[in-house]
Write a protein that holds these residues in place. Structure first.
Motif, mmCIF file in Angstrom:
data_model
loop_
_atom_site.group_PDB
_atom_site.id
_atom_site.type_symbol
_atom_site.label_atom_id
_atom_site.label_comp_id
_atom_site.label_asym_id
_atom_site.label_seq_id
_atom_site.Cartn_x
_atom_site.Cartn_y
_atom_site.Cartn_z
ATOM 1 N N ARG A 27 0.829 -1.199 0.000
ATOM 2 C CA ARG A 27 0.000 0.000 0.000
ATOM 3 C C ARG A 27 0.867 1.254 0.000
ATOM 4 N NH1 ARG A 27 -1.782 4.415 1.855
ATOM 5 N NH2 ARG A 27 -3.985 4.927 1.930
ATOM 6 N N THR A 54 -7.622 2.979 -7.077
ATOM 7 C CA THR A 54 -8.470 1.804 -6.843
ATOM 8 C C THR A 54 -7.679 0.719 -6.119
ATOM 9 O OG1 THR A 54 -9.791 2.306 -8.799
ATOM 10 C CG2 THR A 54 -9.880 0.040 -7.985
ATOM 11 N N ASP A 55 -6.420 0.537 -6.518
ATOM 12 C CA ASP A 55 -5.562 -0.444 -5.858
ATOM 13 C C ASP A 55 -5.354 -0.097 -4.389
ATOM 14 O OD1 ASP A 55 -5.338 -1.826 -8.244
ATOM 15 O OD2 ASP A 55 -3.325 -1.062 -8.700
ATOM 16 N N ALA A 57 -7.388 1.612 -2.475
ATOM 17 C CA ALA A 57 -8.654 1.359 -1.781
ATOM 18 C C ALA A 57 -8.844 -0.137 -1.518
ATOM 19 C CB ALA A 57 -9.822 1.910 -2.595
ATOM 20 N N ARG A 58 -8.494 -0.975 -2.489
ATOM 21 C CA ARG A 58 -8.594 -2.434 -2.327
ATOM 22 C C ARG A 58 -7.656 -2.905 -1.218
ATOM 23 N NH1 ARG A 58 -5.237 -6.080 -3.909
ATOM 24 N NH2 ARG A 58 -4.191 -4.683 -5.359
ATOM 25 N N ASP A 60 -6.523 -1.072 1.251
ATOM 26 C CA ASP A 60 -7.070 -0.558 2.523
ATOM 27 C C ASP A 60 -8.159 -1.485 3.059
ATOM 28 O OD1 ASP A 60 -5.413 1.666 2.657
ATOM 29 O OD2 ASP A 60 -6.894 3.033 1.791
ATOM 30 N N ASP A 61 -9.040 -1.960 2.179
ATOM 31 C CA ASP A 61 -10.113 -2.863 2.601
ATOM 32 C C ASP A 61 -9.544 -4.166 3.160
ATOM 33 O OD1 ASP A 61 -12.018 -1.016 1.822
ATOM 34 O OD2 ASP A 61 -12.516 -2.053 -0.060
ATOM 35 N N ARG A 62 -8.544 -4.715 2.486
ATOM 36 C CA ARG A 62 -7.940 -5.977 2.948
ATOM 37 C C ARG A 62 -7.202 -5.768 4.274
ATOM 38 N NH1 ARG A 62 -8.364 -10.863 4.043
ATOM 39 N NH2 ARG A 62 -6.528 -12.127 3.742
ATOM 40 N N LYS A 64 -7.923 -3.528 6.575
ATOM 41 C CA LYS A 64 -8.958 -3.401 7.615
ATOM 42 C C LYS A 64 -9.501 -4.772 8.016
ATOM 43 C CE LYS A 64 -10.603 1.161 6.284
ATOM 44 N NZ LYS A 64 -11.684 1.901 5.621
ATOM 45 N N ALA A 65 -9.727 -5.636 7.036
ATOM 46 C CA ALA A 65 -10.265 -6.970 7.322
ATOM 47 C C ALA A 65 -9.284 -7.790 8.161
ATOM 48 C CB ALA A 65 -10.600 -7.701 6.020
ATOM 49 N N ASP A 67 -6.836 -6.585 10.104
ATOM 50 C CA ASP A 67 -6.767 -5.947 11.431
ATOM 51 C C ASP A 67 -7.934 -6.400 12.299
ATOM 52 O OD1 ASP A 67 -4.441 -4.399 11.537
ATOM 53 O OD2 ASP A 67 -5.403 -2.682 10.561
#
Length: 154
Positions: A27, A54-55, A57-58, A60-62, A64-65, A67
């Motif tokens: 990231r 977009t990469d 954001a993707r 960041d989502d992973r 967060k999951a 964590d």
């Protein structure tokens, strides 16, 4: 699986922590290439910039999951040793009298032959059982049974 936080084994925790570190590094690398949205450029540059955003954001989502999963595992505590649960290491004896020690996990790791996911037929059948219990499950070859021989925390 339940909605309660599920424990994970020490090995799974280390793997998730490693994945998290790698995702954060990726990231940071991608985010460093992002430019100010007001910078000049042609449509190809703008499309490239949009793809990198977009990469990020993707990623960041992973992040967060992972964590969240690690925090939930900390709340859940260690895997149980009296009943099969996610994170348990289980020795099972199959119909042909062979035994195998497997770990009940959430996500199968490539090339990890000892990990059985909790939503697989065998993993699902083992959940909630105790040493001495025999469980039935479906395989591509038909119905099979396995007996829980022993349970360890990981």
């Amino acid at each position: 699986m339940s909605t309660e936080p599920e424990p994970i084994s020490p090995e799974a925790r280390r793997a998730l922590e490693q994945d998290l570190a790698e995702l954060r590094a990726e990231r940071a690398k991608v985010a460093a290439t992002l430019r100010d949205v007001d910078s000049a450029g042609d449509r190809a540059d703008q499309a490239d910039e949009l793809q990198r955003a977009t990469d990020v954001a993707r990623l960041d989502d992973r992040i967060k999951a992972l964590d969240l999963r690690l925090r939930q595992a900390a709340v859940a505590g260690p895997p149980p040793t009296d009943v099969v649960g996610v994170g348990s290491t289980v020795t099972v004896r199959f119909d042909d009298e062979s035994t195998e020690t497997v770990q009940i996990g959430e996500v199968a790791e490539e090339l990890d032959r000892t990990l059985v996911t909790a939503d697989s037929p065998l993993g699902h059948a083992l959940l909630g059982h105790h040493p001495g219990d025999t469980v039935g499950y479906e395989t591509p070859e038909g119905h099979a049974t396995a007996t829980v021989v022993a349970i360890a925390a990981g």
